[in-house]
Enzyme design. Structure first.
Site, short mmCIF file in Angstrom:
data_model
loop_
_atom_site.label_atom_id
_atom_site.label_comp_id
_atom_site.label_asym_id
_atom_site.label_seq_id
_atom_site.Cartn_x
_atom_site.Cartn_y
_atom_site.Cartn_z
N ASP A 100 0.87 -1.18 0.00
CA ASP A 100 0.00 0.00 0.00
C ASP A 100 0.90 1.23 0.00
O ASP A 100 1.71 1.40 0.92
CB ASP A 100 -0.86 -0.04 1.28
CG ASP A 100 -2.18 0.66 1.10
OD1 ASP A 100 -2.19 1.76 0.53
OD2 ASP A 100 -3.21 0.11 1.57
N ASP A 199 -2.95 4.74 -2.10
CA ASP A 199 -3.88 5.42 -1.21
C ASP A 199 -4.25 6.81 -1.76
O ASP A 199 -3.36 7.56 -2.19
CB ASP A 199 -3.19 5.58 0.16
CG ASP A 199 -4.13 5.98 1.25
OD1 ASP A 199 -5.09 5.23 1.48
OD2 ASP A 199 -3.92 7.04 1.87
N GLU A 242 -6.63 4.15 -5.48
CA GLU A 242 -7.84 4.49 -4.74
C GLU A 242 -8.25 5.90 -5.16
O GLU A 242 -7.54 6.86 -4.88
CB GLU A 242 -7.59 4.44 -3.23
CG GLU A 242 -8.88 4.65 -2.43
CD GLU A 242 -8.65 5.09 -0.99
OE1 GLU A 242 -9.52 4.88 -0.15
OE2 GLU A 242 -7.58 5.68 -0.71
N HIS A 311 -11.16 -2.25 4.29
CA HIS A 311 -10.90 -1.85 5.67
C HIS A 311 -11.56 -0.52 6.05
O HIS A 311 -11.51 -0.12 7.21
CB HIS A 311 -9.39 -1.77 5.89
CG HIS A 311 -8.78 -0.67 5.07
ND1 HIS A 311 -8.70 -0.73 3.69
CD2 HIS A 311 -8.26 0.53 5.41
CE1 HIS A 311 -8.15 0.38 3.24
NE2 HIS A 311 -7.88 1.17 4.26
N ASP A 312 -12.11 0.18 5.07
CA ASP A 312 -12.78 1.46 5.35
C ASP A 312 -14.30 1.35 5.29
O ASP A 312 -14.99 2.36 5.46
CB ASP A 312 -12.37 2.50 4.30
CG ASP A 312 -10.92 2.89 4.39
OD1 ASP A 312 -10.37 2.89 5.51
OD2 ASP A 312 -10.32 3.20 3.34
#
Ligand code: GLC
Length: 536
Positions: A100, A199, A242, A311-312
């Protein structure tokens, strides 16, 4: 240029949130050795790539998305030797690791930021330090709530933090920042990682005139530059950006399949149904429309990511399906069938493959900085009960409860005290039980991964909604070279009738969430299946 999109259409990604995956040291936090210990399990599932959310050295105010050193493994997760072992053990089993890359911001604990605070101009220029006048002309609200500018008294300057105040935005218009980022990425590529998840990458170029933090004028230029300097020089890499603000036009630039910037991107339209992220009700008609827009819009021109949760986001079954015990398995399998037979790269978020669900949270139990900030602000205006309900439905903590491996204490995740609550459902929902039961959700996922690799139709077919006006079912048809695949999914807990099914008697059912499938148009609660129709 290397063949960066080799077998792209075959791949399935499994997302690991290391803090909550498997703890081998007893400190209550998952670690790299824990991931290694579960590689056989992941190989059995059949996934190709493992995306790890950040494991770099970090004070973890945002659980690792606040990086203090891009070249170090955080001691909570283990050592660089552990990481190297993970790479080789994963490779042995035919799986690659995705790191990431959090390059929109660093932790305020990063040495660059510390030097900036100590007054070094060079490092102040790595970040977005501005004077009062500029800040007053550019009001910006942090995504985690509150003012995105923080005042530093001894410098008499403000710095920008689009997320927590300990996550300072980097300035990508500074060439040195970009070079440092590429150098760091090459370090990980040299080690053998197979690619990256980026990210909030659409925030690296900002539109200051309008105080817009995404989709700035240099966005695609910088990504091109980054790709050239890094992963385009390696074979068979996979990259996913993302991009919360991507529209179709941007999306096609990012992932155009030929001179691609990324293999694919994450878009989030299908996860948001209301004025803010805490709105809960899902509108099925809108959901179908959004999927249709992206399936049709990207066909032959880009490549989608297929996911419900990460995860969000809250757990898929609790958000899109029905997590009541009598329907949980059916609805989990149905959602999987619905998503995995679309065009794009599917992602499975840890625990999704066994049907993990949300839980209620008290203020004391909450761990997530976003949820805590939201709660503290919202209770001033709304009933506490209402706010807690929204948190139960939407909070990121739902995704972060430990993976439920067994029905023993702490779900087999740790011998110590877990850093976050274990979901009480572990007694019935756990990996051990799922593996033993050949009818479990796990085997539906496993089967779907196999089917994807075999069927060109899934990778290349067109997409058309069936009965777009229905508020009861989500169904579509894929077509490729004269072959058709029909996917039907009852999204309710009632029996329904689908008239479009009448001509499909000769078709072959390739997957279903009931043991016996009837092709007469009657669908039982949450029934979902796919029928392949031979060429004409
Ligand atoms: C991304 C991450 C999220 C993080 C944020 C700031 O949205 O997925 O977990 O909090 O960026 O880095």
């Amino acid at each position: 240029m290397k063949d960066i999109n080799k077998n792209l259409k075959d791949k399935v990604v499994y997302q690991i949130y290391p803090m909550s995956f498997m703890d081998t040291t007893g400190n209550g936090i998952g670690d790299i050795r824990g991931i290694i210990s579960k590689l056989d399990y992941l190989e059995n599932l059949g996934v190709d790539l493992l995306w790890l959310t950040p494991i770099y050295s970090s004070p973890k105010n945002d659980n690792g998305y606040d990086i203090a050193d891009y070249y170090q493994i955080d001691p909570d997760f283990g050592t660089m030797e552990d990481f190297d072992l993970l790479l080789s053990e994963a490779e042995k089993r035919g799986m690659g690791i995705l790191m990431d890359i959090v390059a929109n911001h660093t932790s305020t604990e990063h040495i660059w930021f510390k030097k900036a605070l100590a007054g070094e101009k060079k490092y102040q220029d790595y970040y977005v330090f501005r004077e009062k006048e500029f800040v007053e002309d550019h009001p910006i609200t942090s995504i985690f709530g509150g003012d995105a500018w923080k005042y530093i008294e001894n410098l008499d300057l403000y710095y920008l933090h689009n997320f927590d105040k300990t996550q300072a935005d980097l300035d990508w218009d500074n060439e040195e920042v970009r070079k440092e980022t590429y150098k760091m990425m090459n370090f990980w590529l040299e080690k053998g990682v197979k690619g990256f998840r980026f990210d909030v990458i659409d925030m690296i170029s900002k539109i200051w005139e309008r105080c817009e933090m995404s989709n700035g004028p240099k966005l695609h230029e910088y990504i091109e530059e980054m790709a050239d300097a890094t992963y385009r020089n390696y074979d068979d890499t996979f990259t996913v950006g993302e991009t919360w603000s991507a529209d179709l036009e941007h999306a096609k630039k990012y992932s155009n399949l030929e001179n691609t910037e990324f293999s694919t991107i994450f878009t989030f339209e299908h996860t948001m149904f209301g004025p803010d992220k805490w709105s809960t009700t899902i509108d099925l008609l809108k959901l179908k429309e959004i999927f249709e827009k992206w399936q049709k819009g990207m066909h032959n021109e880009g490549w989608n990511s297929l996911f419900y949760n990460n995860h969000d986001l809250p757990r898929a079954i609790s958000r899109y399906g029905d997590d009541r015990e009598e329907f949980r398995e059916l609805s989990g399998k149905g959602l999987a069938i619905l998503l995995h037979l679309m065009e794009g790269t599917p992602y499975i978020y840890q625990g999704e493959e066994i049907g993990m669900i949300n839980r209620p949270w008290t203020r004391e139990e909450m761990q997530d900085v976003e949820a805590i900030n939201y709660f503290d602000m919202a209770v001033k205006k709304e009933e506490e009960k209402e706010v807690l309900k929204k948190i139960e439905n939407i909070s990121r903590d739902n995704a972060r409860t430990p993976v439920q491996w067994e029905d023993s204490k702490n779900a087999g995740f740790t011998d110590g005290t877990p850093w976050i609550e274990v979901n009480e459902s572990y007694k019935t929902i756990n990996v051990k039980g799922a593996l033993e039961d050949k009818n479990s959700i796990f085997y539906t996922y496993k089967e779907l991964i196999k089917i994807r690799k075999k069927m060109d139709l899934i990778k290349n077919g067109t997409f058309d909604l069936i009965d777009r006006k229905s508020k009861e079912h989500f169904s579509y048809m894929r077509e490729h070279q004269g072959k058709k695949l029909y996917v039907f999914a009852n999204m309710t807990d009632k029996d329904i009738i689908i008239s479009e099914m009448k001509d499909l008697e000769d078709g072959e059912v390739i997957i279903s969430n009931y043991n016996e499938t009837y092709k007469d148009g009657n669908l039982r609660p949450y029934e979902a299946f796919a029928i392949k129709v031979k060429s004409n």
